[in-house]
Design a protein around this motif. Sequence first.
Motif, PDB file in Angstrom:
ATOM      1  N   ALA A   1       0.205  -4.899   6.298  1.00 19.88           N
ATOM      2  CA  ALA A   1       0.323  -3.921   5.175  1.00 19.88           C
ATOM      3  C   ALA A   1       1.966  -3.839   5.069  1.00 19.88           C
ATOM      4  CB  ALA A   1      -0.441  -2.553   5.549  1.00 19.88           C
TER       5      ALA A   1
ATOM      6  N   VAL B   1     -10.549  -0.776   1.963  1.00 17.90           N
ATOM      7  CA  VAL B   1      -9.271  -1.272   2.825  1.00 17.90           C
ATOM      8  C   VAL B   1      -9.587  -0.714   4.039  1.00 17.90           C
ATOM      9  CG1 VAL B   1      -6.872  -0.920   3.003  1.00 17.90           C
ATOM     10  CG2 VAL B   1      -7.785  -1.181   1.001  1.00 17.90           C
TER      11      VAL B   1
ATOM     12  N   THR C   1       3.423   1.526  -5.149  1.00 16.41           N
ATOM     13  CA  THR C   1       2.225   1.336  -5.513  1.00 16.41           C
ATOM     14  C   THR C   1       1.445   2.916  -5.581  1.00 16.41           C
ATOM     15  OG1 THR C   1       2.260  -0.669  -4.300  1.00 16.41           O
ATOM     16  CG2 THR C   1      -0.051   0.131  -4.457  1.00 16.41           C
TER      17      THR C   1
ATOM     18  N   VAL D   1      -4.004  -1.281  -4.251  1.00 14.50           N
ATOM     19  CA  VAL D   1      -3.449  -2.053  -3.253  1.00 14.50           C
ATOM     20  C   VAL D   1      -3.128  -3.313  -3.839  1.00 14.50           C
ATOM     21  CG1 VAL D   1      -5.787  -3.095  -2.445  1.00 14.50           C
ATOM     22  CG2 VAL D   1      -3.818  -3.663  -0.917  1.00 14.50           C
TER      23      VAL D   1
ATOM     24  N   VAL E   1       0.851  -1.073   0.030  1.00 15.06           N
ATOM     25  CA  VAL E   1      -0.118   0.189  -0.051  1.00 15.06           C
ATOM     26  C   VAL E   1       1.024   1.107   0.075  1.00 15.06           C
ATOM     27  CG1 VAL E   1      -1.933   1.152   1.294  1.00 15.06           C
ATOM     28  CG2 VAL E   1      -1.604  -1.339   1.332  1.00 15.06           C
TER      29      VAL E   1
END
Length: 927
Positions: A866, A912, A872, A877, A837
């Motif tokens: 995470a 998320v 990213t 994600v 992430v």
Amino acid sequence: MNAPVEAALQLQLTEFNLNGRTLLAAQGETIIQAAQRHDVEIPHLCYKPGMRPDGNCRACMVEIKGERVLAPSCCRAPTAGMEVRSDSPRALHAQKLIVEMLAADVPARVYKPDSELEKWKQWLGIGKPRFEGRAQPAADLSHPAMAVNLDACIQCTRCVRACREEQVNDVIGYAFRGGHSQIVFDLGDPMGESTCVACGECVQACPTGALAPAHDAYLVKADKTVASVCPYCGVGCQLTYHVKDNHIVRVDGRDGPANHERLCVKGRYGFDYVHHRQRLTKPLIRKAGMPKSADFVMDPADPLAVFREATWEEALALAGGTLKRIRDTRGGEALAGFGSAKGSNEEAYLFQKLVRTGFSTNNVDHCTRLCHASSVAALLEGIGSGAVSNPVMDVTKAEVVLLIGANPVVNHPVAATWIKNAVKAGTKLILADPRRSELARHATHYLQFKPDTDVALLNAMMHTIVEEGLVAESFIADRTSGYDEIRKNVANYSPEAMAPVCGIPAPIIREVARMYATSRGSMILWGMGISQHVHGTDNARCLIALALMTGQVGRPGTGLHPLRGQNNVQGASDVGLIPMMLPDYNRVDNGDARRKVEAIWGATLDPKPGLTVVEIMDAVHAGKIRGMYIMGENPAMSDPDVSHARQALAELEMLVVQDIFLTETGYLADVILPASAFPEKTGTFTNTDRSVQLGRQALDPPGEARQDLLIIVEMAKRLGLDWNYVHPREVFAEMRQTMSSIAGVTWERLERDSSVTYPCEQEGDPGQRVVFTEDFPTASGKGRFVPAKIIPAAEQPNVEYPFVLITGRQLEHWHTGSMTRRTAVLDTIEPTPVASVNPADLVALGVAAGGVITVASRRGSVTLAARADEGTPRGAVFIPFCYYEAAANLLTNPVLDPFGKIPEFKYCAVRVTAGGEQSATTGYGTR
């Protein structure tokens, strides 16, 4: 000297004298290279064939007539008439003195008994060194795969060159000065805490054992060595197994055409899964009264909780007999088969033949449907062939490389090294991907376009090329059709109009378009970031059109190359392990092609194309398919919306699974047949470069496990087929009759050469590394332009599901993890599921790096750790799909590309949130 080498040397030769012999040196050869080619031994330690010579050890000193000082033969090129002695008293004295002084620095403990240093000591007759060695540093054992014994380091810098110049990972350096100089990792970090990716290139390069496999693997004397091929990605690296007591103790890279000794962490250290305690060794039958359900938690270490052991005869009778009964009562369309892209060509060929002649249906498929089906659909439509036009290695001949929708550093690591080598030599890399990968630091241009906007970006590039008159007019006129349609289509996609859509500034789009169009050689490579969309076929159509309109195909350093995912996905497709194609991509509804195969097989075939992977699962839910035979595939993990797939598998009347472990799919089986792992069988495998390579058996299968090919034959007999294949060579001979592309490849040639590239239609042909040089294998001989318009993903983010999910692989783990998560080194490096992430998104979520998040889609949810990843993009994600505990495909959208019938793995809307309860361990890993 063999004939091809002799012929190559005729280009430009230099005649010189070495130790009284007249030798011929090729242009660019050094003295030591010419000597080695003529079997003349000269001691050397810092020199390694294939590496840039460094000349720092001086063990290869030679005497040249008329020169005052000795010369290092690794750095000196011969000239006409030069007289060289490597065996004169003066040269030998220098060689002995250098090797003796280097040996004095090495401890009494031997890390590598057959090291090059030991070899040259013996060759030169050196005993115990007379000199006092330096202070010995402590060992660094922080890495799970490699031991660092700098007390044995002679500072030859081969490891530095291996890391920085061959693999281009830039981890190993040379620090400090004089007696304090030493090899370091990053900024002097322990190896296990550095950015090392464990390719092991430094270990293979080290001449002393200063860098060695962990656990003293060099000290185990192998019973035998076996030349084979890597079982992982489509690059097809050749390797050597070192085997002791039916166990693989280590793996070295071999000089194959795709890797030239290079390997990655999986290829070098991902082999001990074959010895894992969870290997299936006896046939299993589901216990009576043991229900099947999509909602399960499995323990692969305890198959007897659900199954009972059986004899082979009982298991085969139940499996084959039930499938036969379903066929006879409901018809062949009530059956389906999934073959494997990890099995051999011979196994894939026999499997699809069994389904077509034993089941009487074309309902047969494999994982190509989940990776490059859309690419193949577009390639067949546009240029008449689903195979790559040029090998990966051609990046070193290209002036420009466009790499889009792929992360080869993770998925095709050795291929990535050739790309990095090409960039170092001057090739310009255009990297286009929503996720920033490690290759971005090597790119001339990195285009981080918005997910799902591939067509917008590519059409804008083509608009520029057309508008600015950069098209290859003669190529278009002579070798293509449909250009007017593509020209009209891209007129609506100016860079200025598409910049807000794809997120790349218009001037940059124009610049990279010009760069691609005007170079003397531009090559396109792409991955599943292109193919795994509802518009995946359109994405590939754009890439094909880009190459056709610029004439960037049909020459070395140009062309189209979809990077194949698994080790034999190319070969499995070639031999017909797909529902609409017979071997060599002849359609089942093509009467002439079908009749040719029918004559060879002595059977009547169904002219109707079969169902694909996801369609088969839908047909199970509809009650149309009641029995399945699955070999080496794991759709209960690899299919999109796996809850849907698992429920389908649970509803089957008979599910036969042939595998080496109790996979998630196997857990839903009625009969499990214990199969052979890759090193336990012989067969051919076709890599992404179209090279047919021979994998050789190194081990015996454990317990009662049998080789896959022989299990397929036994299953065929239970279905009433009169099959008597005993060896893969018999199957390969039949394949040659049905496949003109490999008709010229003999089993004997593969045993001798290990690799032959197709097309190779006549025996003795060298094979074609570059194809489409004069025409395309279409009815007209011309390539076809197919326009593409913007089609959005089937599921867009909204207030409830504001993030985009991207799925893929990790460097250390492969596909659904059934092999790599049972490999000690790989599982130690990446033991638990993680989601990547953007750090800014983590801050917004109130989650620290390493904290727990829950990712949910309209189909399910997973909870996992995470990982902060600046590569990213915001609002996305990334989750690898190899972890049972957090299966990414619980979330993915099963909607299909209408042409390739591939699911949209690379894009779905998710939510998320912080926190959640992580799944308990399932006993899946190695520890």
